[in-house]
Design an enzyme around this catalytic site. Structure first.
Site, PDB file in Angstrom:
ATOM      1  N   HIS A 292       0.836  -1.215   0.000  1.00 54.86           N
ATOM      2  CA  HIS A 292       0.000   0.000   0.000  1.00 54.86           C
ATOM      3  C   HIS A 292       0.861   1.250   0.000  1.00 54.86           C
ATOM      4  O   HIS A 292       1.816   1.367   0.768  1.00 54.86           O
ATOM      5  CB  HIS A 292      -0.980  -0.006   1.178  1.00 54.86           C
TER       6      HIS A 292
HETATM    7  P1  AMP Z   1       1.622   0.458   7.341  1.00 53.31           P
HETATM    8  O1  AMP Z   1       2.284   0.897   8.583  1.00 53.31           O
HETATM    9  O2  AMP Z   1       2.280   1.066   6.119  1.00 53.31           O
HETATM   10  O3  AMP Z   1       1.440  -1.036   7.192  1.00 53.31           O
HETATM   11  O4  AMP Z   1       0.171   1.116   7.368  1.00 53.31           O
HETATM   12  C1  AMP Z   1      -1.046   0.422   7.391  1.00 53.31           C
HETATM   13  C2  AMP Z   1      -2.148   1.457   7.310  1.00 53.31           C
HETATM   14  O5  AMP Z   1      -3.397   0.777   7.199  1.00 53.31           O
HETATM   15  C3  AMP Z   1      -2.238   2.344   8.553  1.00 53.31           C
HETATM   16  O6  AMP Z   1      -2.108   3.707   8.149  1.00 53.31           O
HETATM   17  C4  AMP Z   1      -3.619   2.027   9.140  1.00 53.31           C
HETATM   18  O7  AMP Z   1      -4.234   3.171   9.684  1.00 53.31           O
HETATM   19  C5  AMP Z   1      -4.370   1.513   7.936  1.00 53.31           C
HETATM   20  N1  AMP Z   1      -5.479   0.571   8.225  1.00 53.31           N
HETATM   21  C6  AMP Z   1      -5.535  -0.385   9.180  1.00 53.31           C
HETATM   22  N2  AMP Z   1      -6.692  -1.085   9.065  1.00 53.31           N
HETATM   23  C7  AMP Z   1      -7.379  -0.543   8.026  1.00 53.31           C
HETATM   24  C8  AMP Z   1      -8.622  -0.825   7.406  1.00 53.31           C
HETATM   25  N3  AMP Z   1      -9.414  -1.830   7.833  1.00 53.31           N
HETATM   26  N4  AMP Z   1      -9.016  -0.073   6.350  1.00 53.31           N
HETATM   27  C9  AMP Z   1      -8.232   0.947   5.906  1.00 53.31           C
HETATM   28  N5  AMP Z   1      -7.035   1.266   6.437  1.00 53.31           N
HETATM   29  C10 AMP Z   1      -6.610   0.524   7.487  1.00 53.31           C
END
Ligand code: AMP
Ligand code: ZN
Length: 185
Positions: A101
């Site tokens: 992502h």
């Molecule tokens: P990372 O640290 O790059 O893995 O970031 C993961 C991101 O996913 C974080 O910014 C979270 O706030 C976001 N996140 C966690 N659960 C969900 C969800 N169900 N839908 C959308 N975003 C999410």
């Protein structure tokens, strides 16, 4: 070792992108959704449709997909009528969630969800990777810990804080100032 709750949590993005109703915009190979726990006033995620777990599974053959994801990132800012300069676009070198992502986040970092030093460091040090670097740059756990233990440097001036609440108060002042500047001019 991760338990089943940990696995389920790490897979939440995969569940989110199964439902097209969650897409803000999409392209042939990628989609954009809202970050559920935004770390700033505006925070989106761009994900590939293909099964790519994380940055560690990227190679130079993915460059055209990364360009498409970066294009979508710029596109969502435009669709929302925001300014490109007010945003950061990049990957975390040490992601916590599965499915690659790309973060699209406004530079204010004013958010109740910004709760840990790690959140700030992830977006505001060298471990926030440009999309071109996501295939090649790798950081050790020790390097990431070192960055997290360092002074938290404001992204808008010379101010540095040891504690996150001090930085958050300071960021709120920048944001309030920007709001009043917008109102005046
Ligand atoms: P990372 O640290 O790059 O893995 O970031 C993961 C991101 O996913 C974080 O910014 C979270 O706030 C976001 N996140 C966690 N659960 C969900 C969800 N169900 N839908 C959308 N975003 C999410
Ligand atoms: Zn500042």
């Amino acid at each position: 070792m991760t338990n089943s709750v940990g696995n389920e949590w790490a897979a939440a993005l995969i569940t989110e992108i199964k439902d097209p109703k969650n897409y803000i915009i999409s392209s042939e190979n990628a989609v954009v959704i809202y970050d559920k726990y935004p770390k700033a006033r505006h925070h989106y995620l761009v994900l590939p449709k293909a099964v790519i777990p994380d940055v560690f599974h990227l190679n130079l053959g993915h460059l055209s997909l990364l360009e498409e994801m970066h294009f979508l990132a710029q596109n969502v800012i435009e669709v929302k009528s925001f300014q490109l300069d007010d945003f950061k676009i990049g990957f975390h070198a040490q992601p916590s969630m599965q499915r690659l992502h790309l973060h699209v986040i406004s530079k204010d970092f004013v958010s109740d969800c910004l709760k840990k030093k790690r959140h700030w460091v992830n977006f505001n040090t060298e471990i926030f990777l440009q999309y071109q670097d996501a295939c090649i740059k790798r950081f050790t756990k020790e390097k990431i810990e070192e960055l997290t233990a360092s002074t938290l440097q404001c992204n808008q001036c010379e101010f540095g804080a040891k504690k996150l609440p001090d930085l958050k108060r300071h960021l709120l002042e920048h944001w309030a100032q920007r709001q009043s500047d917008k109102f005046l001019f």
